[in-house]
Design a protein around this motif. Structure first.
Motif, PDB file in Angstrom:
ATOM      1  N   PRO A  91       0.813  -1.242   0.000  1.00  0.00           N
ATOM      2  CA  PRO A  91       0.000   0.000   0.000  1.00  0.00           C
ATOM      3  C   PRO A  91       0.835   1.277   0.000  1.00  0.00           C
ATOM      4  N   LYS A  92       2.069   1.178   0.506  1.00  0.00           N
ATOM      5  CA  LYS A  92       2.930   2.378   0.524  1.00  0.00           C
ATOM      6  C   LYS A  92       3.215   2.869  -0.895  1.00  0.00           C
ATOM      7  N   HIS A  93       3.103   1.935  -1.844  1.00  0.00           N
ATOM      8  CA  HIS A  93       3.384   2.294  -3.245  1.00  0.00           C
ATOM      9  C   HIS A  93       2.130   2.714  -4.005  1.00  0.00           C
ATOM     10  N   ILE A  94       0.990   2.693  -3.293  1.00  0.00           N
ATOM     11  CA  ILE A  94      -0.256   3.079  -3.953  1.00  0.00           C
ATOM     12  C   ILE A  94      -0.646   4.472  -3.491  1.00  0.00           C
ATOM     13  N   LYS A  95      -0.449   5.430  -4.320  1.00  0.00           N
ATOM     14  CA  LYS A  95      -0.874   6.781  -3.932  1.00  0.00           C
ATOM     15  C   LYS A  95      -1.304   7.557  -5.177  1.00  0.00           C
ATOM     16  N   GLY A  96      -2.283   8.378  -4.984  1.00  0.00           N
ATOM     17  CA  GLY A  96      -2.747   9.202  -6.091  1.00  0.00           C
ATOM     18  C   GLY A  96      -1.905  10.455  -6.192  1.00  0.00           C
ATOM     19  N   ARG A  97      -2.145  11.214  -7.207  1.00  0.00           N
ATOM     20  CA  ARG A  97      -1.386  12.462  -7.349  1.00  0.00           C
ATOM     21  C   ARG A  97      -2.018  13.585  -6.531  1.00  0.00           C
ATOM     22  N   ASP A  98      -1.238  14.630  -6.330  1.00  0.00           N
ATOM     23  CA  ASP A  98      -1.745  15.817  -5.662  1.00  0.00           C
ATOM     24  C   ASP A  98      -2.802  16.449  -6.584  1.00  0.00           C
ATOM     25  N   LEU A  99      -3.975  16.712  -6.023  1.00  0.00           N
ATOM     26  CA  LEU A  99      -5.061  17.235  -6.870  1.00  0.00           C
ATOM     27  C   LEU A  99      -4.749  18.602  -7.467  1.00  0.00           C
ATOM     28  N   ASP A 100      -3.888  19.352  -6.800  1.00  0.00           N
ATOM     29  CA  ASP A 100      -3.547  20.674  -7.336  1.00  0.00           C
ATOM     30  C   ASP A 100      -2.634  20.575  -8.553  1.00  0.00           C
ATOM     31  N   ASP A 101      -2.028  19.408  -8.709  1.00  0.00           N
ATOM     32  CA  ASP A 101      -1.145  19.192  -9.848  1.00  0.00           C
ATOM     33  C   ASP A 101      -2.011  18.651 -10.996  1.00  0.00           C
ATOM     34  N   LEU A 102      -2.530  19.553 -11.795  1.00  0.00           N
ATOM     35  CA  LEU A 102      -3.498  19.154 -12.822  1.00  0.00           C
ATOM     36  C   LEU A 102      -2.816  18.409 -13.968  1.00  0.00           C
ATOM     37  N   LYS A 103      -3.052  17.117 -13.988  1.00  0.00           N
ATOM     38  CA  LYS A 103      -2.564  16.301 -15.102  1.00  0.00           C
ATOM     39  C   LYS A 103      -3.512  15.117 -15.278  1.00  0.00           C
ATOM     40  N   PRO A 104      -3.488  14.497 -16.443  1.00  0.00           N
ATOM     41  CA  PRO A 104      -4.511  13.497 -16.739  1.00  0.00           C
ATOM     42  C   PRO A 104      -4.523  12.264 -15.832  1.00  0.00           C
ATOM     43  N   GLY A 105      -3.385  11.741 -15.392  1.00  0.00           N
ATOM     44  CA  GLY A 105      -3.376  10.458 -14.684  1.00  0.00           C
ATOM     45  C   GLY A 105      -3.421  10.581 -13.171  1.00  0.00           C
ATOM     46  N   GLY A 106      -3.525   9.421 -12.498  1.00  0.00           N
ATOM     47  CA  GLY A 106      -3.370   9.362 -11.049  1.00  0.00           C
ATOM     48  C   GLY A 106      -4.594   9.746 -10.234  1.00  0.00           C
ATOM     49  N   LEU A 107      -5.755   9.767 -10.860  1.00  0.00           N
ATOM     50  CA  LEU A 107      -6.962  10.189 -10.143  1.00  0.00           C
ATOM     51  C   LEU A 107      -7.728   9.042  -9.478  1.00  0.00           C
ATOM     52  N   GLY A 108      -7.516   7.824  -9.964  1.00  0.00           N
ATOM     53  CA  GLY A 108      -8.337   6.692  -9.536  1.00  0.00           C
ATOM     54  C   GLY A 108      -8.297   6.450  -8.031  1.00  0.00           C
ATOM     55  N   VAL A 109      -7.099   6.414  -7.462  1.00  0.00           N
ATOM     56  CA  VAL A 109      -6.950   6.139  -6.024  1.00  0.00           C
ATOM     57  C   VAL A 109      -7.580   7.272  -5.218  1.00  0.00           C
ATOM     58  N   HIS A 110      -7.360   8.474  -5.691  1.00  0.00           N
ATOM     59  CA  HIS A 110      -7.923   9.637  -5.012  1.00  0.00           C
ATOM     60  C   HIS A 110      -9.463   9.571  -5.012  1.00  0.00           C
ATOM     61  N   LEU A 111     -10.036   9.209  -6.156  1.00  0.00           N
ATOM     62  CA  LEU A 111     -11.503   9.118  -6.239  1.00  0.00           C
ATOM     63  C   LEU A 111     -12.044   8.062  -5.284  1.00  0.00           C
ATOM     64  N   MET A 112     -11.349   6.922  -5.212  1.00  0.00           N
ATOM     65  CA  MET A 112     -11.788   5.861  -4.295  1.00  0.00           C
ATOM     66  C   MET A 112     -11.795   6.366  -2.866  1.00  0.00           C
ATOM     67  N   ARG A 113     -10.728   7.062  -2.490  1.00  0.00           N
ATOM     68  CA  ARG A 113     -10.593   7.522  -1.097  1.00  0.00           C
ATOM     69  C   ARG A 113     -11.650   8.564  -0.751  1.00  0.00           C
ATOM     70  N   ARG A 114     -12.002   9.374  -1.731  1.00  0.00           N
ATOM     71  CA  ARG A 114     -13.013  10.402  -1.425  1.00  0.00           C
ATOM     72  C   ARG A 114     -14.426   9.837  -1.488  1.00  0.00           C
ATOM     73  N   ALA A 115     -14.614   8.800  -2.326  1.00  0.00           N
ATOM     74  CA  ALA A 115     -15.976   8.257  -2.485  1.00  0.00           C
ATOM     75  C   ALA A 115     -16.377   7.346  -1.326  1.00  0.00           C
ATOM     76  N   MET A 116     -15.387   6.715  -0.690  1.00  0.00           N
ATOM     77  CA  MET A 116     -15.699   5.730   0.349  1.00  0.00           C
ATOM     78  C   MET A 116     -15.263   6.228   1.719  1.00  0.00           C
ATOM     79  N   ASP A 117     -15.809   5.598   2.767  1.00  0.00           N
ATOM     80  CA  ASP A 117     -15.400   5.967   4.123  1.00  0.00           C
ATOM     81  C   ASP A 117     -14.072   5.312   4.490  1.00  0.00           C
ATOM     82  N   GLU A 118     -13.852   4.088   4.001  1.00  0.00           N
ATOM     83  CA  GLU A 118     -12.591   3.396   4.291  1.00  0.00           C
ATOM     84  C   GLU A 118     -12.077   2.718   3.030  1.00  0.00           C
ATOM     85  N   VAL A 119     -10.763   2.791   2.830  1.00  0.00           N
ATOM     86  CA  VAL A 119     -10.095   2.102   1.715  1.00  0.00           C
ATOM     87  C   VAL A 119      -8.868   1.419   2.302  1.00  0.00           C
ATOM     88  N   ILE A 120      -8.859   0.101   2.259  1.00  0.00           N
ATOM     89  CA  ILE A 120      -7.773  -0.662   2.912  1.00  0.00           C
ATOM     90  C   ILE A 120      -7.211  -1.685   1.914  1.00  0.00           C
TER      91      ILE A 120
END
Lengths: 149, 111
Positions: A91-120
């Motif tokens: 899991p240490k290697h699974i991280k999304g990008r900084d949302l302020d850094d606008l670029k096409p990739g890296g959104l999936g993990v971030h979306l999961m974390r914001r959509a759900m209460d827990e992501v493990i």
């Protein structure tokens, strides 16, 4: 079920075209759990992202590998477990990008974390990764009360 | 629902009418339609998402890529007709303030 488990188990091969069917099942299942329309959309999104990550990163797009999705209805929350049979990803290697850094990739993990209460992420018994997503079931009545507050 | 895209020129804008799910399987097709407009530096691209039932991170990535390419030549990408569910995904990604989102196609074409 003898053990009292209540839920839905789905096994499918890692072909991204099956994700649409998976979303249909999730829509029906979250409806049964009494989730609001917004929460239902969140769960569909998070499960899609979780499975798409397995297909892309764990199985490198190979459409013939196995993915198991188990939805469990608990008293006040829905739990979704996504099992792959590839290599365990730390899991240490699974991280999304900084949302302020606008670029096409890296959104999936971030979306999961914001959509759900827990992501493990956990190592599973087959050497692969289990992604556990949990979301509290917010009843329509509760939703209305919140929106009127 | 499988994605469908229709591209047409309306009032000086390139309008893409998108229907169905924009996800890992369908976003390459949307990217192809956008590329056709971007390659000829279309000044205004309107993406009518009224028929979009679902969008995931690959769909967002496709639209971010188009936005950045139009910004490079001072063009515009406008999104319109987003359902609450689709708008919710943009909000989760903090993209609702980045994209120009209009309630209707008419409002987008007026820009």
């Amino acid at each position: 079920m003898a053990d009292g488990w209540q839920g839905i188990r789905i096994s499918f091969t890692s072909d991204a075209r099956y994700l649409e069917a998976l979303r249909t099942v999730i829509r029906e299942a979250t409806g049964l759990a009494g989730m609001t329309e917004d929460d239902l959309s969140d769960v569909q999104l998070a499960v899609t992202e979780g499975c798409a990550n397995v297909i892309r990163h764990c199985y490198q797009g190979c459409p013939d590998e196995r993915i198991d999705v188990v939805l469990t209805f608990l008293e006040d929350q829905l739990e979704v477990r996504i099992d792959d049979y590839g290599k365990f990803v730390d899991p240490k290697h699974i991280k999304g990008r900084d949302l302020d850094d606008l670029k096409p990739g890296g959104l999936g993990v971030h979306l999961m974390r914001r959509a759900m209460d827990e992501v493990i992420y956990e190592k599973n018994g087959w050497g692969g990764t289990t992604l556990i997503l949990r979301k509290r079931v917010k009843q329509e009545q509760e939703e209305r009360k919140d929106s009127n507050a | 629902m499988a994605m469908q895209v229709k591209r047409e020129e309306i009032e000086g804008a390139t309008v893409l009418t998108v229907k169905g799910s924009v996800d890992i399987t369908s976003s390459p097709e949307l990217r192809g339609e956008l590329k056709a407009a971007l390659d000829r530096k279309a000044p205004r691209i309107v993406v009518d998402m009224g028929g979009v039932t679902f969008v995931d991170s690959s769909g967002l990535a496709t639209l971010i890529e188009a936005l950045q390419k139009t910004q490079a030549y001072e063009g515009q990408v406008l999104l319109c007709n987003l359902s609450q569910a689709v708008l919710g995904v943009f909000q989760l990604a903090n993209l609702d303030g980045i994209f120009q989102i209009r309630p209707t196609r008419e409002a987008a074409l007026k820009e």
